[in-house]
Scaffold this motif. Structure first.
Motif, PDB file in Angstrom:
ATOM      1  N   ALA A  45      93.354  32.214  98.637  1.00  0.00           N
ATOM      2  CA  ALA A  45      93.918  30.878  98.853  1.00  0.00           C
ATOM      3  C   ALA A  45      95.447  30.904  98.884  1.00  0.00           C
ATOM      4  O   ALA A  45      96.075  30.232  99.708  1.00  0.00           O
ATOM      5  N   TRP A  46      96.055  31.669  97.991  1.00  0.00           N
ATOM      6  CA  TRP A  46      97.520  31.726  97.982  1.00  0.00           C
ATOM      7  C   TRP A  46      98.052  32.261  99.302  1.00  0.00           C
ATOM      8  O   TRP A  46      98.957  31.679  99.905  1.00  0.00           O
ATOM      9  N   LEU A  49      97.706  29.512 101.927  1.00  0.00           N
ATOM     10  CA  LEU A  49      98.610  28.359 101.810  1.00  0.00           C
ATOM     11  C   LEU A  49     100.029  28.763 102.181  1.00  0.00           C
ATOM     12  O   LEU A  49     100.772  28.008 102.828  1.00  0.00           O
ATOM     13  N   LEU A  50     100.392  30.008 101.831  1.00  0.00           N
ATOM     14  CA  LEU A  50     101.715  30.511 102.199  1.00  0.00           C
ATOM     15  C   LEU A  50     101.806  30.728 103.721  1.00  0.00           C
ATOM     16  O   LEU A  50     102.821  30.407 104.343  1.00  0.00           O
ATOM     17  N   GLN A  53     102.379  27.407 105.170  1.00  0.00           N
ATOM     18  CA  GLN A  53     103.749  26.941 104.932  1.00  0.00           C
ATOM     19  C   GLN A  53     104.716  27.636 105.879  1.00  0.00           C
ATOM     20  O   GLN A  53     105.675  27.011 106.349  1.00  0.00           O
ATOM     21  N   VAL A  61      99.102  21.632 106.765  1.00  0.00           N
ATOM     22  CA  VAL A  61      98.043  21.390 105.771  1.00  0.00           C
ATOM     23  C   VAL A  61      98.068  19.933 105.345  1.00  0.00           C
ATOM     24  O   VAL A  61      99.087  19.434 104.856  1.00  0.00           O
ATOM     25  N   LEU A  62      96.955  19.239 105.507  1.00  0.00           N
ATOM     26  CA  LEU A  62      96.875  17.826 105.133  1.00  0.00           C
ATOM     27  C   LEU A  62      96.166  17.628 103.798  1.00  0.00           C
ATOM     28  O   LEU A  62      96.400  16.642 103.111  1.00  0.00           O
ATOM     29  N   ASP A  63      95.270  18.532 103.431  1.00  0.00           N
ATOM     30  CA  ASP A  63      94.650  18.450 102.100  1.00  0.00           C
ATOM     31  C   ASP A  63      94.105  19.824 101.730  1.00  0.00           C
ATOM     32  O   ASP A  63      93.779  20.637 102.601  1.00  0.00           O
ATOM     33  N   VAL A  64      94.044  20.060 100.407  1.00  0.00           N
ATOM     34  CA  VAL A  64      93.479  21.293  99.850  1.00  0.00           C
ATOM     35  C   VAL A  64      92.529  20.875  98.743  1.00  0.00           C
ATOM     36  O   VAL A  64      92.902  20.065  97.877  1.00  0.00           O
ATOM     37  N   THR A  65      91.315  21.400  98.745  1.00  0.00           N
ATOM     38  CA  THR A  65      90.367  21.029  97.690  1.00  0.00           C
ATOM     39  C   THR A  65      90.599  21.873  96.451  1.00  0.00           C
ATOM     40  O   THR A  65      91.214  22.943  96.497  1.00  0.00           O
ATOM     41  N   ASP A  66      90.055  21.414  95.334  1.00  0.00           N
ATOM     42  CA  ASP A  66      89.972  22.268  94.162  1.00  0.00           C
ATOM     43  C   ASP A  66      88.944  23.364  94.459  1.00  0.00           C
ATOM     44  O   ASP A  66      88.033  23.165  95.274  1.00  0.00           O
ATOM     45  N   ALA A  73      90.197  13.991  99.396  1.00  0.00           N
ATOM     46  CA  ALA A  73      90.787  12.653  99.245  1.00  0.00           C
ATOM     47  C   ALA A  73      90.914  11.953 100.599  1.00  0.00           C
ATOM     48  O   ALA A  73      91.096  10.737 100.659  1.00  0.00           O
ATOM     49  N   VAL A 113      88.077  27.677  98.321  1.00  0.00           N
ATOM     50  CA  VAL A 113      89.140  26.674  98.439  1.00  0.00           C
ATOM     51  C   VAL A 113      89.199  26.261  99.911  1.00  0.00           C
ATOM     52  O   VAL A 113      89.250  27.122 100.794  1.00  0.00           O
ATOM     53  N   PHE A 115      90.840  24.149 103.102  1.00  0.00           N
ATOM     54  CA  PHE A 115      92.077  23.603 103.649  1.00  0.00           C
ATOM     55  C   PHE A 115      91.737  22.737 104.849  1.00  0.00           C
ATOM     56  O   PHE A 115      91.019  23.178 105.748  1.00  0.00           O
TER      57      PHE A 115
ATOM     58  N   ARG B  42     104.633  34.252  88.961  1.00  0.00           N
ATOM     59  CA  ARG B  42     103.572  34.367  89.967  1.00  0.00           C
ATOM     60  C   ARG B  42     102.322  33.577  89.575  1.00  0.00           C
ATOM     61  O   ARG B  42     101.691  32.949  90.427  1.00  0.00           O
ATOM     62  N   TRP B  46     100.650  29.258  92.713  1.00  0.00           N
ATOM     63  CA  TRP B  46      99.621  28.501  93.435  1.00  0.00           C
ATOM     64  C   TRP B  46      99.677  27.027  93.040  1.00  0.00           C
ATOM     65  O   TRP B  46      99.673  26.150  93.897  1.00  0.00           O
ATOM     66  N   LEU B  49     102.735  25.438  94.719  1.00  0.00           N
ATOM     67  CA  LEU B  49     102.667  25.251  96.178  1.00  0.00           C
ATOM     68  C   LEU B  49     101.681  24.129  96.520  1.00  0.00           C
ATOM     69  O   LEU B  49     101.919  23.329  97.432  1.00  0.00           O
ATOM     70  N   LEU B  50     100.602  24.043  95.728  1.00  0.00           N
ATOM     71  CA  LEU B  50      99.639  22.958  95.934  1.00  0.00           C
ATOM     72  C   LEU B  50     100.256  21.604  95.548  1.00  0.00           C
ATOM     73  O   LEU B  50     100.058  20.598  96.238  1.00  0.00           O
ATOM     74  N   GLN B  53     102.367  20.624  98.371  1.00  0.00           N
ATOM     75  CA  GLN B  53     101.570  20.184  99.525  1.00  0.00           C
ATOM     76  C   GLN B  53     101.052  18.769  99.301  1.00  0.00           C
ATOM     77  O   GLN B  53     100.980  17.967 100.225  1.00  0.00           O
ATOM     78  N   ARG B  54     100.707  18.453  98.060  1.00  0.00           N
ATOM     79  CA  ARG B  54     100.138  17.133  97.754  1.00  0.00           C
ATOM     80  C   ARG B  54     101.211  16.062  97.597  1.00  0.00           C
ATOM     81  O   ARG B  54     100.883  14.875  97.504  1.00  0.00           O
ATOM     82  N   VAL B  64     109.362  30.136 100.963  1.00  0.00           N
ATOM     83  CA  VAL B  64     108.809  30.698  99.729  1.00  0.00           C
ATOM     84  C   VAL B  64     109.078  32.195  99.773  1.00  0.00           C
ATOM     85  O   VAL B  64     108.796  32.851 100.779  1.00  0.00           O
ATOM     86  N   ARG B 153     100.832  13.228  92.795  1.00  0.00           N
ATOM     87  CA  ARG B 153      99.436  13.669  92.773  1.00  0.00           C
ATOM     88  C   ARG B 153      99.405  15.026  92.057  1.00  0.00           C
ATOM     89  O   ARG B 153     100.128  15.945  92.459  1.00  0.00           O
TER      90      ARG B 153
END
Lengths: 263, 263
Positions: A45-46, A49-50, A53, A61-66, A73, A113, A115, B42, B46, B49-50, B53-54, B64, B153
């Motif tokens: 996931a890291w 997401l990087l 970015q 990226v508009l949303d990321v889940t747990d 959301a 995770v 995206f 490190r 995560w 960055l999340l 994003q939120r 980054v 958030r």
């Protein structure tokens, strides 16, 4: 009348996507944001997401889940495992199969995770409202998408080329199409390339790498937007052990009005 | 003449920041993007960055670093440990000290990941070019910043309130200030709140939580922009074991022309 599109239309479209048959979502639930999806094991996931970015045009990226969650959301009543018309299951960077219900695949990895990434379908309604025909909607096809020769900026273990979508636009409307889409940078924004497809390494516009070819008429220019299938190109190049994505053109429909992204 | 600002000006400004004495960077190297900075171990990268994003309005991530690196693509010759005029060292969410050289603090944690975040100083030049006075520059002070009552958030272990910067603007120029800043969403974009400071939980504009108070004249309205000090509010609320940040108003000056962020 609020001026906002009816939220019931987004829910109804997701239900149709859940129940099938699978069809591309361009033109469905006009006025609502559509998203690309990629689910990766927590360990990746890291890096992803990087990667997003560092490549915000193709990967906003508009949303990321747990980890492990299949809720977002952006559409609280949706189930990310079932509400996309067609999914792709990837193993070691190879497309293993396409399924209309990803529940079983999701269960393989309890720490996925997910995206959600902006999609250019989101600015097609404003293009149409300006009187600019969106050819693949007019021809009832999937949008044509191409793997380019442009490297994305790598991140950790992820690297790959940029994917673009293409819409043919009359030469005297190209600037307007650029400006209209440019108002929504969160859903790819302005085109990355206008005309001269060879500059992107595209040899034949009639042979897209994803989706369907569309007619390009005399006086029209191919306009290329960064595309949320770019993460799938990164999967193929970088070979993570497992991933679930949407199938190109078969998007996740959210409850967020597309006007939300206008700057 | 290219129309772009002279890159030598950005380098000279960084050198002045490195050598001191420490002063706020608003107004320095006009035309170049300035950044907020936060470095975290490190293990916290995560979550951060999340969180960014939120919460894209206060935390637009522009770059980054790789873990342990003190280099950024936004200014290849810069050293992130020394080229900010004033740093803050945080331990367990408490400001431990301020230093003008963070090399020793950096050496404590070899795996720091550093985030560079957009700063509203970046759109101050276009405001001035439009004839809108930026009061804190005119008064040679740091920009006033306020901790609001608005929750960001949360993401993982990180939570906190949003911080805003404030500029008083004549009522007949407020709309223009909103539109000018709105063109650069990557550096906070349009204001989050205009007038009515009590709606943000701000009791007294003359007592900012960070930076300096500025004069507000008759006929002027306080205009609030999301602020890149928001990560520091998250540090205070969420208490990670260690962090290095810039001191509010003492920014990192990059080589990227501010026009790069216009949509």
């Amino acid at each position: 009348m609020s001026g906002l599109p009816d939220p019931q239309a987004a829910r109804a479209a997701r239900l149709a996507c859940r129940q099938g048959p699978a069809r591309p979502t361009s033109g469905m639930a006009p006025g609502f944001t559509q998203c690309n999806m990629i689910s990766l094991p927590r360990d990746w996931a890291w890096d992803f997401l990087l990667y997003a970015q560092r490549n915000p045009k193709p990967c906003p990226v508009l949303d990321v889940t747990d980890p492990g969650s299949h809720r977002t959301a952006m559409a609280p009543d949706a189930d990310l495992r079932t509400d996309i018309p067609l999914y792709r299951i990837w193993r070691d960077g190879v497309l293993a199969k396409e399924v209309s219900d990803a529940t079983a695949a999701w269960a393989e990895h309890p720490d996925l995770v997910t995206f959600l990434i902006g999609c250019s379908f989101t600015f097609e309604t404003p293009l149409q409202q300006a009187g600019i025909e969106v050819r693949h909607i007019a021809q009832d096809r999937n949008v044509p998408m191409y793997l380019t020769n442009r490297d994305c900026r790598p991140a950790g273990r992820l690297h790959g080329k940029m994917v673009v979508s293409m819409r043919p636009i009359p030469a005297d409307r190209v600037a307007e199409a650029a400006m209209i889409s440019g108002r929504t940078p969160a859903v790819h924004g302005a085109p990355v390339h206008i005309g001269a497809p060879e500059g992107l390494g595209i040899a034949d516009l009639q042979k897209p790498d994803f989706g369907d070819a569309v007619e390009i008429r005399a006086g029209e220019v191919p306009v290329f937007w960064a595309c949320g299938v770019t993460p799938q190109a990164a999967l193929m190049a970088s070979r993570p052990p497992f991933a679930i994505t949407h199938a190109p053109g078969y998007m996740f429909i959210t409850d967020i009005p597309e006007t939300h992204w206008q700057v």
